[in-house]
Design a protein around this motif. Sequence first.
Motif, PDB file in Angstrom:
ATOM      1  N   LEU A  19       0.849  -1.204   0.000  1.00 16.85           N
ATOM      2  CA  LEU A  19       0.000   0.000   0.000  1.00 16.85           C
ATOM      3  C   LEU A  19       0.877   1.244   0.000  1.00 16.85           C
ATOM      4  N   SER A  20       0.251   2.378  -0.275  1.00 23.10           N
ATOM      5  CA  SER A  20       0.989   3.649  -0.173  1.00 23.10           C
ATOM      6  C   SER A  20       1.044   4.044   1.299  1.00 23.10           C
ATOM      7  N   LEU A  21       1.980   4.910   1.628  1.00 20.23           N
ATOM      8  CA  LEU A  21       2.138   5.370   3.007  1.00 20.23           C
ATOM      9  C   LEU A  21       0.876   6.098   3.471  1.00 20.23           C
ATOM     10  N   GLY A  22       0.251   6.878   2.573  1.00 17.12           N
ATOM     11  CA  GLY A  22      -0.985   7.587   2.899  1.00 17.12           C
ATOM     12  C   GLY A  22      -2.123   6.631   3.228  1.00 17.12           C
ATOM     13  N   SER A  23      -2.219   5.538   2.460  1.00 13.13           N
ATOM     14  CA  SER A  23      -3.270   4.539   2.715  1.00 13.13           C
ATOM     15  C   SER A  23      -3.078   3.883   4.078  1.00 13.13           C
ATOM     16  N   VAL A  24      -1.821   3.578   4.433  1.00 13.89           N
ATOM     17  CA  VAL A  24      -1.517   2.965   5.738  1.00 13.89           C
ATOM     18  C   VAL A  24      -1.968   3.902   6.847  1.00 13.89           C
ATOM     19  N   LYS A  25      -1.661   5.208   6.711  1.00 16.55           N
ATOM     20  CA  LYS A  25      -2.051   6.182   7.733  1.00 16.55           C
ATOM     21  C   LYS A  25      -3.578   6.268   7.835  1.00 16.55           C
ATOM     22  N   ALA A  26      -4.250   6.265   6.687  1.00 19.40           N
ATOM     23  CA  ALA A  26      -5.712   6.370   6.685  1.00 19.40           C
ATOM     24  C   ALA A  26      -6.358   5.134   7.324  1.00 19.40           C
ATOM     25  N   TYR A  27      -5.907   3.928   6.907  1.00 18.43           N
ATOM     26  CA  TYR A  27      -6.462   2.700   7.493  1.00 18.43           C
ATOM     27  C   TYR A  27      -6.173   2.638   9.005  1.00 18.43           C
ATOM     28  N   GLY A  28      -4.985   3.098   9.383  1.00 12.66           N
ATOM     29  CA  GLY A  28      -4.611   3.086  10.789  1.00 12.66           C
ATOM     30  C   GLY A  28      -5.487   3.999  11.629  1.00 12.66           C
ATOM     31  N   SER A  29      -5.692   5.236  11.179  1.00  8.34           N
ATOM     32  CA  SER A  29      -6.488   6.181  11.976  1.00  8.34           C
ATOM     33  C   SER A  29      -7.958   5.765  12.039  1.00  8.34           C
TER      34      SER A  29
END
Length: 196
Positions: free
Chosen positions: A172-182
């Motif tokens: 995944l992209s780093l942005g997607s990881v942050k979004a799924y995480g939050s």
Amino acid sequence: MTPISSALAPQTSSQPSPQPSPRPGDADEAMAEGTTVDHLTETYRAHYRSLLGLAALLLDDTASCEDVVQEAFIRVHSARNRVRDPEKTLAYLRQTVVNLSRSALRRRILGLKLLSKPMPDMASAEEGAYEQLERDQLIKAMRGLQRRQREVLVLRYFADMTEAQVAETLGLSLGSVKAYGSRGIAALRIAMEAPV
């Protein structure tokens, strides 16, 4: 007939024949035999309570005292041939009781040293039960998340990966990881605050 004259009178056949007088070599053989079983048993019976009391001075529970006294009798019985003087049988029993009591105490002390000691910061049973409930609730809440959210949170917080490592692992992209995480954390908060 007076007692003296009766003792000197010839014996009739109905009376048992007198024991032959011991010869000089017989005394050595009698000493070599040591304490007889009968003498040891009589001494043990007569002094059982005092031997038990001696063990009680050294040990703290009755069962251990009884075991020690029994074991002392067995050991002295096995070695009775070495007790040359029957008058010393009680002394041998007492010494054996003392030695066996010391051994029992040494075993106890060693056992206490070898027991695993709880860590000072170890949780009490109540705290442990509460932590288990929280863990169960967390696992249930994690199962309720979307697959990607669950994967990101497990890799990020349980596998202790960085966001970049999670992105690389999941493709995944780093942005997607942050979004799924939050979003996953927000969903977990709601699920954990809900009444069970």
